[in-house]
Design a protein around this motif. Structure first.
Motif, PDB file in Angstrom:
ATOM      1  N   THR A  51       0.881  -1.176   0.000  1.00  0.00           N
ATOM      2  CA  THR A  51       0.000   0.000   0.000  1.00  0.00           C
ATOM      3  C   THR A  51       0.914   1.220   0.000  1.00  0.00           C
ATOM      4  O   THR A  51       1.211   1.787   1.057  1.00  0.00           O
ATOM      5  N   CYS A  53       0.702   4.292  -0.562  1.00  0.00           N
ATOM      6  CA  CYS A  53       0.216   5.507   0.104  1.00  0.00           C
ATOM      7  C   CYS A  53       0.495   5.487   1.605  1.00  0.00           C
ATOM      8  O   CYS A  53       0.596   6.538   2.239  1.00  0.00           O
ATOM      9  N   GLY A  84      -4.430  -1.575  -0.560  1.00  0.00           N
ATOM     10  CA  GLY A  84      -3.706  -0.721  -1.493  1.00  0.00           C
ATOM     11  C   GLY A  84      -4.487  -0.537  -2.780  1.00  0.00           C
ATOM     12  O   GLY A  84      -4.662  -1.479  -3.545  1.00  0.00           O
ATOM     13  N   GLU A  85      -4.921   0.674  -3.021  1.00  0.00           N
ATOM     14  CA  GLU A  85      -5.796   0.942  -4.165  1.00  0.00           C
ATOM     15  C   GLU A  85      -5.134   0.640  -5.504  1.00  0.00           C
ATOM     16  O   GLU A  85      -5.784   0.197  -6.446  1.00  0.00           O
ATOM     17  N   CYS A 121      -4.668   5.546   2.334  1.00  0.00           N
ATOM     18  CA  CYS A 121      -5.167   5.109   1.036  1.00  0.00           C
ATOM     19  C   CYS A 121      -6.683   4.900   1.089  1.00  0.00           C
ATOM     20  O   CYS A 121      -7.241   4.561   2.131  1.00  0.00           O
ATOM     21  N   ASP A 122      -7.329   5.079  -0.059  1.00  0.00           N
ATOM     22  CA  ASP A 122      -8.783   5.224  -0.159  1.00  0.00           C
ATOM     23  C   ASP A 122      -9.597   4.422   0.840  1.00  0.00           C
ATOM     24  O   ASP A 122     -10.347   4.959   1.636  1.00  0.00           O
ATOM     25  N   HIS A 192      -0.578   9.878  -0.147  1.00  0.00           N
ATOM     26  CA  HIS A 192      -1.611   9.459  -1.103  1.00  0.00           C
ATOM     27  C   HIS A 192      -1.787  10.527  -2.178  1.00  0.00           C
ATOM     28  O   HIS A 192      -1.059  11.511  -2.207  1.00  0.00           O
ATOM     29  N   ALA A 199      -8.843   9.415  -1.444  1.00  0.00           N
ATOM     30  CA  ALA A 199      -8.050   9.412  -0.214  1.00  0.00           C
ATOM     31  C   ALA A 199      -8.154  10.746   0.520  1.00  0.00           C
ATOM     32  O   ALA A 199      -8.409  10.798   1.730  1.00  0.00           O
TER      33      ALA A 199
END
Length: 569
Positions: A51, A53, A84-85, A121-122, A192, A199
């Protein structure tokens, strides 16, 4: 206070159980006095090198620990599933509810009096908040912060430029070498997305809900003040435990209304809708799409940030951040209590706007239309959404013929076909990318335009799907159509050439096909989505709710509390 602390049910015990609880913790070098009635504060960490971000969160966690120690608490860091987007397949959204369950059970099962939620992250932000709300012990959020603004060929760039660069590369006006070079130019620091994507929208959401200290949302990840905020949050959570200030005390109906209005003013991501509804469902607040539409309707765009505007999150912080937006909205917001024990309007009392190009006033907004518009009609009986501030004004009222893609594979196979039956007025329709149909509801709703339309100089078309789009995306994109195609929605019955009528001011989305014809098509309809027979994905498909309810699992609605089901070792 020691008798009231939840952790003392573990560390305050005598005999065998108390021996076990303390002895094994002592192998980490914990001195005996740490167990003598200090508030035990969990640091729920979504650090992971998968991830990106959140890859700086181990360092950020140390700042939180320093604050907890300074305030007389006992910090314990623990990991939970990190979403993790950019890397997770098929989509991080599939696992948001699973991560929330991980957070909920990790908090409940362990000797914690309060928790600091480290997220960026989102999906890490809503999943951690959803889980913490379910347990409802004192909690505070620390966001990871946005990247520094990207720099490429003398220009500022951010994640929203991915879509522009991609289209330019498809057209041959941007070389593969230039595209590769722009990667490092865009992602040049920790943090992010540098724009008002999902995010940053989530960071603004938790600040406007009152779950963070003021200024949390916008401080860049690389700015030393991000560590200062983490330290202060570590100090504050100890006092929140002493005050017994819980999420349920902060997350009132009025707090959710504040968040909706702030989201409108900043041009926040459409994903805000799903996540806010899911959080409301966990904490027991009755919130629906009509509330979001109504409360957004009269709020103009005050933040001139990509993708709805020009600037970046770094600029937003230097201009004053969320506190300035709060101050601008003034009495339109309720003075709800926040994590620092003060009202949200009280926190913004001394806020000052340092750049009117980035944050405008209500009487001179950047755009009159903002927020999330909720559409209703036979094509979306339970609702669909559009983000007017990121759409084309000329397409807000539009009628066109449907160009239908049955699923994402069909779209990828045919979108650049020179024989595709499409013209400038066509409406692109993508089916079977909703919660059940994909499964997981991916960010594919802002479909790239057909190559033959790009060659004609077209930059936007109406696009409709039961999926989502990235908060960094833009265009006249109708999303979250509910019921989705895989759940029997009318979207699944749309055929090539059908006439669709969009009227955003009238909040309407209509398929101009008779009910008799729809019934005939329905009788011929066959399932056209994958069905899984094991593991979490099977559970997800069986219990996930539709988009208009937040796409949470039906059995996770409502608080479950902090009590452990069995109290023995």
């Amino acid at each position: 206070m020691s008798q009231k602390l939840r952790s003392q049910q573990w560390f305050g015990k005598k005999g065998k159980d108390g021996f076990i609880y303390r002895a094994w913790m002592k192998n980490q070098g914990v001195p005996d006095h740490e167990f003598a009635g200090k508030p035990v504060i969990g640091i729920c960490n979504t650090w992971s090198e998968l991830t990106p971000c959140n890859a700086h969160f181990r360092e950020l966690a140390q700042s939180v620990k320093n604050g907890i120690y300074e305030a007389g608490g006992f910090p314990v860091e623990f990991p939970v599933m990190s979403l993790g987007e950019t890397l997770m397949k098929p989509t991080a959204m599939l696992y948001r509810n699973l991560a929330s369950m991980d957070v909920e059970e990790s908090i409940r099962a362990n000797p914690l009096d309060g928790v600091v939620l480290l997220c960026g992250c989102d999906k890490t932000t809503p999943s951690l908040v959803m889980g913490a709300c379910s347990v409802d012990i004192p909690s505070i959020v620390v966001s990871g912060g946005p990247m520094l603004t990207g720099k490429y060929e003398g220009k500022d760039i951010g994640t929203s430029d991915i879509w522009r660069f991609s289209e330019a590369n498809r057209m041959g006006t941007m070389s593969d070498e230039a595209l590769s070079l722009s990667e490092a130019c865009m992602c040049r620091s920790r943090g992010h997305c540098a724009v008002m994507g999902t995010a940053s929208t989530m960071a603004c959401m938790v600040e406007s809900l009152g779950l963070t200290l003021p200024t949390n949302a916008a401080i860049p990840a690389a700015d030393s003040r991000r560590k200062v905020l983490a330290h202060l949050s570590g100090m504050r959570i100890v006092d929140m435990v002493k005050e017994d200030l819980k999420p349920s005390d902060i997350l009132t109906r009025e707090a959710f209304e504040n968040a909706i209005k702030v989201n409108a003013a900043i041009g926040g991501s459409t994903n805000f809708v799903l996540h806010l509804l899911a959080i409301a469902g966990r904490i027991g607040i009755d919130l629906n799409l009509d509330d979001i539409d109504r409360l957004s309707a009269d709020i103009p765009l005050l933040a001139n940030l990509q993708p709805s505007g020009q600037y970046f999150m770094e600029d937003f912080y230097y201009a004053g951040g969320v506190p300035v937006i709060t101050q601008m909205l003034g009495e339109q917001l309720q003075n709800c209590i926040t994590a620092n024990g003060k009202g949200i309007r009280e926190n913004a009392k001394e806020a000052c706007c340092y750049n009117e190009q980035v944050i405008s006033s209500l009487d001179k907004p950047f755009k009159p239309q903002s927020g999330i518009a909720v559409l209703k009609g036979n094509l979306c009986e339970n609702g669909a959404i559009i983000k007017p501030s990121a759409a084309s004004a000329s397409l807000m009222q539009h009628t066109g013929k449907a160009v239908v893609f049955e699923d994402i594979e069909d779209y990828k196979a045919r979108i650049d076909d020179p024989d595709l039956d499409v013209d400038e007025d066509s409406i692109l329709v993508l089916k079977n990318v909703g919660p059940v149909g994909y499964p997981g509801m991916p960010e594919v709703g802002n479909m790239g335009l057909p190559k033959k339309m790009l060659e004609k100089g077209l930059v936007d078309m109406v696009r409709i799907s039961d999926g989502r789009m990235s908060g960094t995306g833009f265009g006249t994109v109708i999303l979250h159509v509910s019921p989705e195609a895989a759940a029997g929605g009318v979207l699944g019955l749309v055929r090539q050439g059908d006439i669709i009528e969009l009227d955003v001011p009238g909040r309407s989305l209509q398929l101009k096909v008779s009910e008799e014809e729809l019934q005939r098509r329905r009788s011929e309809q066959k399932p056209n989505h994958p069905e899984f027979d094991r593991g979490y994905v099977r559970l997800y498909q069986q219990y996930v709710e539709q988009a208009h309810l937040g796409a949470d699992m039906a059995f996770l609605r409502g608080k479950s509390g902090s009590k452990v089901s069995r109290d023995s070792h």
